[in-house]
Each structure stands twice: as structure tokens, then as C-alpha cells.
Design a protein around this motif. Structure first.
Motif, PDB file in Angstrom:
ATOM      1  N   LYS A   1       0.826  -1.213   0.000  1.00  0.00           N
ATOM      2  CA  LYS A   1       0.000   0.000   0.000  1.00  0.00           C
ATOM      3  C   LYS A   1       0.861   1.265   0.000  1.00  0.00           C
ATOM      4  O   LYS A   1       0.641   2.175  -0.794  1.00  0.00           O
ATOM      5  CB  LYS A   1      -0.928   0.007   1.229  1.00  0.00           C
ATOM      6  CG  LYS A   1      -1.953  -1.106   1.209  1.00  0.00           C
ATOM      7  CD  LYS A   1      -2.883  -1.025   2.397  1.00  0.00           C
ATOM      8  CE  LYS A   1      -2.148  -1.172   3.717  1.00  0.00           C
ATOM      9  NZ  LYS A   1      -1.493  -2.489   3.856  1.00  0.00           N
ATOM     10  N   SER A   2       1.853   1.291   0.888  1.00  0.00           N
ATOM     11  CA  SER A   2       2.715   2.480   0.949  1.00  0.00           C
ATOM     12  C   SER A   2       3.480   2.657  -0.359  1.00  0.00           C
ATOM     13  O   SER A   2       3.637   3.769  -0.853  1.00  0.00           O
ATOM     14  CB  SER A   2       3.696   2.375   2.111  1.00  0.00           C
ATOM     15  OG  SER A   2       2.980   2.301   3.319  1.00  0.00           O
ATOM     16  N   SER A   3       3.927   1.537  -0.908  1.00  0.00           N
ATOM     17  CA  SER A   3       4.654   1.607  -2.182  1.00  0.00           C
ATOM     18  C   SER A   3       3.750   2.181  -3.269  1.00  0.00           C
ATOM     19  O   SER A   3       4.186   2.979  -4.103  1.00  0.00           O
ATOM     20  CB  SER A   3       5.123   0.225  -2.611  1.00  0.00           C
ATOM     21  OG  SER A   3       5.784  -0.414  -1.546  1.00  0.00           O
TER      22      SER A   3
ATOM     23  N   ARG B   1      -5.748   7.152   5.016  1.00  0.00           N
ATOM     24  CA  ARG B   1      -4.878   7.030   3.853  1.00  0.00           C
ATOM     25  C   ARG B   1      -4.368   5.606   3.730  1.00  0.00           C
ATOM     26  O   ARG B   1      -4.286   5.046   2.665  1.00  0.00           O
ATOM     27  CB  ARG B   1      -3.722   8.002   4.035  1.00  0.00           C
ATOM     28  CG  ARG B   1      -2.548   7.698   3.161  1.00  0.00           C
ATOM     29  CD  ARG B   1      -1.629   8.861   3.128  1.00  0.00           C
ATOM     30  NE  ARG B   1      -0.284   8.458   3.470  1.00  0.00           N
ATOM     31  CZ  ARG B   1       0.714   9.299   3.562  1.00  0.00           C
ATOM     32  NH1 ARG B   1       0.507  10.574   3.395  1.00  0.00           N
ATOM     33  NH2 ARG B   1       1.914   8.879   3.849  1.00  0.00           N
ATOM     34  N   GLU B   2      -4.042   5.019   4.839  1.00  0.00           N
ATOM     35  CA  GLU B   2      -3.566   3.649   4.778  1.00  0.00           C
ATOM     36  C   GLU B   2      -4.294   2.837   5.836  1.00  0.00           C
ATOM     37  O   GLU B   2      -4.105   3.009   7.021  1.00  0.00           O
ATOM     38  CB  GLU B   2      -2.064   3.622   5.040  1.00  0.00           C
ATOM     39  CG  GLU B   2      -1.484   2.273   4.773  1.00  0.00           C
ATOM     40  CD  GLU B   2      -0.015   2.238   5.104  1.00  0.00           C
ATOM     41  OE1 GLU B   2       0.422   1.213   5.630  1.00  0.00           O
ATOM     42  OE2 GLU B   2       0.671   3.241   4.856  1.00  0.00           O
ATOM     43  N   THR B   3      -5.167   2.001   5.353  1.00  0.00           N
ATOM     44  CA  THR B   3      -6.040   1.319   6.293  1.00  0.00           C
ATOM     45  C   THR B   3      -5.627  -0.133   6.415  1.00  0.00           C
ATOM     46  O   THR B   3      -6.123  -1.002   5.720  1.00  0.00           O
ATOM     47  CB  THR B   3      -7.495   1.417   5.820  1.00  0.00           C
ATOM     48  OG1 THR B   3      -7.659   2.655   5.155  1.00  0.00           O
ATOM     49  CG2 THR B   3      -8.453   1.342   6.967  1.00  0.00           C
ATOM     50  N   GLU B   4      -4.714  -0.391   7.274  1.00  0.00           N
ATOM     51  CA  GLU B   4      -4.274  -1.765   7.469  1.00  0.00           C
ATOM     52  C   GLU B   4      -5.171  -2.412   8.511  1.00  0.00           C
ATOM     53  O   GLU B   4      -5.539  -1.804   9.497  1.00  0.00           O
ATOM     54  CB  GLU B   4      -2.823  -1.779   7.965  1.00  0.00           C
ATOM     55  CG  GLU B   4      -1.886  -1.225   6.909  1.00  0.00           C
ATOM     56  CD  GLU B   4      -0.435  -1.294   7.325  1.00  0.00           C
ATOM     57  OE1 GLU B   4      -0.171  -1.616   8.496  1.00  0.00           O
ATOM     58  OE2 GLU B   4       0.420  -1.024   6.476  1.00  0.00           O
ATOM     59  N   ASP B   5      -5.512  -3.640   8.250  1.00  0.00           N
ATOM     60  CA  ASP B   5      -6.230  -4.389   9.276  1.00  0.00           C
ATOM     61  C   ASP B   5      -7.556  -3.773   9.650  1.00  0.00           C
ATOM     62  O   ASP B   5      -8.067  -4.034  10.737  1.00  0.00           O
ATOM     63  CB  ASP B   5      -5.390  -4.447  10.562  1.00  0.00           C
ATOM     64  CG  ASP B   5      -4.503  -5.663  10.550  1.00  0.00           C
ATOM     65  OD1 ASP B   5      -4.879  -6.647   9.895  1.00  0.00           O
ATOM     66  OD2 ASP B   5      -3.455  -5.618  11.199  1.00  0.00           O
TER      67      ASP B   5
HETATM   68 ZN    ZN Z   1       2.501   0.664   4.798  1.00  0.00          ZN
END
Ligand code: ZN
Ligand code: GDP
Length: 461
Positions: A236-238, A282-286
Motif C-alpha cells: 500500500k505504501s509503495s 490514507r492507509e487502512t491496514e487491518d
Molecule cells: Zn505501509
């Protein structure tokens, strides 16, 4: 009106290499005169209006040459502010343009507040309120498309539509008014509920249409809010980084406009994406694991676009399936990343899950597939109902609020007609609709009703 002379840096859209210092006001030309030595040796006061001159800026205190410039001379009232305007074009970039600004500030100009040129244009009667606001939006517009929306509005499209609508209401009002105030004019037919209903309905439909375009306008101005979802480590970050790197945000150098930009803002083939710079969005992990499918659905529903990332070199997990469940019915692009590594994912199952969505494979590590992704984003957007031309986008929140209020007012008028409320009571809601619409273009003067009475029915002849 009398104002002091203001100055600011204004950089034209799309021409990053040139920077302009703009002066407006009575003293614009005298101030420039003190500082400018034209190549031709002529004085600015002797030069014709709307002309451009090559020369040097010289500090009159030290005699030192500050900059080589092109200077545009425009005498009011045929200028944006209706005042005398001088624009000093510097090609030396931001450092030299700041030096030029300092110089004019030291010699009698005042630093303009953000939007002050536009405010003057409004106060001097050059543009109406909705046009002024469109210019403000233009100043903030961060992509070409948002700029086109602002430009279209600036040309007065919205104003024209609103004016036409108000005219329709005005004719009804004048008709009612003449029935009430001049009952002796019996050649004027009495406005009945049956006559009024289709007219009021038409006004309502037109307001609704304008409001429908507002959703799109908002998207264009602010960008499609975009959320990247996926399990930890899928890339995702990439993905975010590669989107930001390849699509540099467009930023203007107009003072006061850059500081409120807080989101990551990228322009993907003309589609503005707003990658919210807020932790957890922005980044929704888990996300599904953490807050459950229902709750995450609600969070994700706020987004205009979902980028769902999967790992090509890992088995599909329950968490991946949950994500598909959570984004059901939304605008989704599925990205299968890490195709440079050996396949472990069940692609058939992925295609099943993603059957309603666009599917792209990428190797962000090897910079593969990003073009296809961008293509998918653009086509998803433009396949929609977007009509870039000939559509009025209402993209200003004040306009939207006023349109909503006028919709309510006209609906109350229609309700009144339907239940047989006396016409002179219905008239109150009609008048309110007309006034609210007038506020959009900064015009709510009752004189227009009087004028209308006279022109429509030739009263008082
Ligand atoms: Zn990340
Ligand atoms: P996130 O946790 O979903 O944000 O994933 P990251 O973007 O932080 O990436 C996790 C790891 O996978 C990092 O070490 C990346 O360099 C790596 N990675 C990302 N994309 C790819 C890819 O396409 N191929 C390979 N081999 N590694 C990748």
C-alpha cells in the motif's frame, strides 16, 4: 471607490518558469515609474494602455539594477480590478520575484491579502459574487480540470442560469402582485393555483438540476477522496509513493493559498485524487480486523474511490475476502501486486471476487503496471456521467447551501399551491426562493420586482 495600491506575486497557471508581481490601484503606475527604466527610454506615463515594455528595475536609493523585466501597463477601467494595473514579469524564478515584490512594497504598495484583487473586482462592480467566488476557487484549483470548472463558472454560466431562473419567478411574482395591487386591471388574468403549479414545478426541477451537478463539481475541486486498503505488507505504501512520485501535485505560488493544502494531492491523467493525509484513512491496514465489516464499510463509504491491494505471492486470506465484503458496491480497483515474485494467489478466485471491478496486476518494485492502473482510474472516472463542457458545475459550498435553501422554499410554495393556500401566502415562499437565488449572485434588490411590474404589465403609463 478609492483604495490604496496593492501588490502580490501571481504566477500564471501552467507557466511555472515565469513569475509576476501585480500591482493594482491609483499608485500602480507612479510606483512602477519610480522603479522602471524602459529600454526605449520612454516614461510609463507617456505609454499607451495595454502595452508591454522591456527594461530594468532599478532601486532608486542605491541606483542598483535589480532585475531584467517585462512590464505590462493597463489603465483602468478595462482591467480585472477596474483600477490601473501594472504587471511585472520576472523570468528569474521565485527568488528574484520576491526581490521585486520587496522593492514595490518599499516604494508605496501594500501587500495584498489573499483574494484581494478579486475582492476589488467585485467591489468595483467588475464581477458579481458568484464570479468572484469562482476566481477564488480558481486560485485554489489544483488541477487543470478543476481549473476549467472554475473558469466556466467565471464566464458567468452559473450566473446566467440563476438569472434566468429568477426571471421566471419574478414574472410569477409580478403577476400575483398586479392581481393584488391593481384589481381594477381586469384585463390581467388572475393567477390561479392551476396556472402556478407547472411554473413552480419547473423552477424546482431547474434548482434540482443545478444541485445534481454540485456533487461532481465538489469532486473536481477537492479531488476524489481515495483510500488504499489491503493487508499489511501487500504494498500500500509503495503504491501511494509511486502515485505521488509520478504525478506531482500542481501548486501555485500565490501567497496564502498553499498553506491550507494538507492532503496528498495527485493528478492522474486529469483526475484529481485526494489521498487523505490522515492516519487510518490514507492507509487502512487491518481495518476489518480492527473494527469489523460493518463499521469499516461505513468508514470506506466516505471514500470516492477504493484501491484494494492483494499480494500475488501469498495465499488469499479470510482478511482479503472480508475486504471485498466491506467494499461491496463502491468504486473499486483491485490491484494484485508483487507479480515479480512466484505466484501463490488463487487468481481464479480473485477474478470471481473482483468481477464487478477493474483488475490490475502490478509489480511496484519493478515499476510494472502503474500505467495500467492509472488508465483504470481515468476510465473509471470518465466513463461516468462527466461532461467537461456545457455543464455548470456548482462547486462552491455557499452556492450549494443557498441552492438547497431555495429548493426548500420552492417546495414549500408548491405544497402551498397543492393544498390550496391563498396565493398571496404562497407568494411569500416564492419571494424567498427568488431572494435566496439572488444571494448566489449577490443581488437581492427589490427594485427588480418594481421594474418587472412596469415592463411586464406597463403599469403607471
Ligand atoms: Zn505501509
Ligand atoms: P504496506 O504494508 O501494504 O504498506 O506495504 P509496503 O508498501 O510497505 O511494502 C511492503 C514490502 O513489500 C516492502 O518491503 C516493499 O518494498 C515490498 N514490495 C512492495 N511492492 C512490491 C512488489 O511489487 N514486488 C516485491 N517483490 N516487493 C514489493
Amino acid at each position: 471607490m478609492d483604495f490604496d495600491t496593492i501588490a502580490a506575486i501571481s504566477t500564471p497557471m501552467g507557466e511555472g518558469a515565469i513569475a509576476i508581481v501585480r500591482l493594482s490601484g491609483d499608485q500602480a503606475i507612479p510606483i512602477a515609474e519610480k522603479l522602471f527604466k524602459s529600454k526605449s527610454g520612454k516614461k510609463l506615463s507617456e505609454m499607451a494602455t495595454h502595452t508591454i515594455h522591456y527594461g530594468h528595475l532599478v532601486d532608486p536609493n542605491s541606483g542598483q539594477v535589480i532585475e531584467e523585466v517585462m512590464l505590462s501597463l493597463m489603465r483602468g477601467p478595462k482591467t480585472f480590478t477596474k483600477e490601473d494595473v501594472v504587471e511585472i514579469n520576472c523570468h528569474g524564478g521565485i527568488v528574484s520575484v520576491n526581490r521585486v515584490l520587496q522593492l514595490v512594497l518599499n516604494h508605496g504598495a501594500r501587500l495584498a491579502e489573499p483574494g484581494e484583487f478579486t475582492k476589488r473586482a467585485f467591489l468595483n462592480g467588475r464581477i458579481d459574487l458568484s464570479q468572484a467566488e469562482a476566481v477564488m476557487d480558481l486560485i485554489r484549483a489544483k488541477t487543470d480540470r478543476a481549473m476549467n470548472v472554475a473558469l466556466g463558472q467565471m464566464e458567468g454560466r452559473l450566473s446566467k442560469l440563476i438569472q434566468r431562473l429568477r426571471q421566471e419567478i419574478l414574472e410569477i411574482l409580478a403577476h400575483i402582485e398586479v392581481n393584488i395591487d391593481y384589481p381594477e386591471y381586469d384585463d390581467v388574468e388572475e393567477m390561479t393555483h392551476t396556472m402556478l403549479l407547472p411554473k413552480a414545478n419547473h423552477v424546482r426541477e431547474e434548482i434540482k438540476k443545478l444541485l445534481q451537478t454540485s456533487q461532481q463539481g465538489k469532486i473536481l475541486r477537492e479531488g476524489l477522496s481515495t483510500v488504499i486498503v489491503g493487508r499489511p505488507n501487500v504494498g500500500k505504501s509503495s503504491l501511494l509513493n509511486s502515485l505521488v512520485q509520478e504525478n506531482k501535485a500542481i501548486v501555485t505560488d500565490i501567497p496564502g493559498t498553499t498553506r491550507d493544502v494538507i492532503e496528498e494531492y495527485v493528478n492522474v491523467r486529469g483526475v484529481p485524487l485526494r489521498l487523505l493525509d490522515t492516519a487510518g484513512i490514507r492507509e487502512t491496514e487491518d481495518i476489518v480486523e480492527r473494527i469489523g465489516v460493518e463499521r469499516s464499510r461505513q468508514v470506506l463509504k466516505e471514500a470516492d474511490l477504493i484501491l484494494l491491494v492483494l499480494n500475488y505471492s501469498d495465499e488469499l486470506t479470510k482478511e482479503d475476502e472480508n475486504l471485498f465484503e466491506a467494499v461491496k458496491g463502491m468504486d473499486v480497483i483491485v490491484i494484485v501486486n508483487k507479480t515479480d515474485l512466484p505466484q501463490k494467489i488463487d487468481l481464479e478466485r480473485v477474478m470471481e471476487l473482483a468481477s464487478d471491478y477493474k483488475l490490475v496486476t502490478t509489480s511496484l518494485k519493478e515499476d510494472q503496471g502503474v500505467d495500467e492502473l492509472e488508465e483504470a482510474i481515468a476510465s473509471l472516472f470518465f466513463e461516468g456521467s462527466i461532461e467537461a463542457k456545457d455543464v455548470t458545475y456548482v462547486s462552491n459550498s455557499r452556492h450549494i447551501a443557498l441552492l438547497n435553501q431555495s429548493l426548500k422554499a420552492i417546495e414549500e410554495a408548491i405544497e402551498g399551491v397543492e393544498i390550496g393556500t391563498p396565493i398571496d401566502i404562497v407568494q411569500i415562499d416564492l419571494t424567498r426562493t427568488w431572494e435566496l437565488l439572488g444571494e448566489i449572485i449577490g443581488d437581492s434588490v427589490h427594485e427588480s420586482l418594481i421594474d418587472q411590474l412596469f415592463s411586464q404589465f406597463c403599469l403607471g403609463k
